[in-house]
Design an enzyme around this catalytic site. Sequence first.
Site, PDB file in Angstrom:
ATOM      1  N   HIS A 146       0.820  -1.205   0.000  1.00 36.12           N
ATOM      2  CA  HIS A 146       0.000   0.000   0.000  1.00 36.12           C
ATOM      3  C   HIS A 146       0.856   1.259   0.000  1.00 36.12           C
ATOM      4  CE1 HIS A 146      -2.020  -3.299   2.210  1.00 36.12           C
ATOM      5  NE2 HIS A 146      -2.964  -3.050   1.337  1.00 36.12           N
TER       6      HIS A 146
HETATM    7  S1  FES Z   1       1.743  -0.550   3.280  1.00 34.82           S
HETATM    8 FE1  FES Z   1       0.164  -1.930   3.773  1.00 34.82          FE
HETATM    9  S2  FES Z   1       1.215  -3.669   4.497  1.00 34.82           S
HETATM   10 FE2  FES Z   1       2.791  -2.249   4.089  1.00 34.82          FE
END
Ligand code: FES
Length: 218
Positions: A166
């Site tokens: 993410h």
């Molecule tokens: S940014 Fe979501 S698990 Fe690392």
Amino acid sequence: MASNEATIPTGTHAPEGTRRDFLYIATGTVAAVGAAAVLVPLIAQMNPDASTLAAGGPVDLDVSKIAPGQQVVVRWRERPIFVFHRTPETLKTLQDPKLLGLLSDPNSQQMQQPPYATNATRSSKPEFGILVGICTHLGCIPMFYPQPSATVPVSDWPGGYFCPCHGSKYDPAGRVFSGVPAPYNLPVPPYTFVSDTTVRIGENPSGSSWDFSSIRQL
Ligand code: FES
């Protein structure tokens, strides 16, 4: 140095389930691309017998074999532990005011490391960064991009760790950037240097009784 660019899995999202479920899935994803991630070799620890590993006991690693700028990953308590031999340039970067201004917890005020690593390098021996390689968002394994870059893995990259799941970003000391999904710095495990060249992961230095379970978020 081979580029890691092609190894970044994109569009990986957390499925329904627990954080532990996601870690398991994400670990599999990284393993699938691991052969190309030349900067993150998985090497054997020094003499950890099966019973020691099973019991979650400490693991010794000879850091003299890690060249400056390289990182190895060892396993401790079923977790990936990043051991990064930092260069003088990287150590300088850690104190760059421009970088510090981008970080969420630049002074490591949250309990994400033992007292002996609550300092500017988050380590007891500045040239070696030792981190639990699990993103504090949902448990992916961040990827290692030690070199500053204008474009890779994202623009104005200062060097450090990038979580492809993410988009969370961490500096070379595992300090998380502001404005990303991950809420905390990467954890630092207990460790002690038992000689100039051997680090023991999973054991505090003599005189310290820090409890790893007291960490804010793993
Ligand atoms: S940014 Fe979501 S698990 Fe690392």
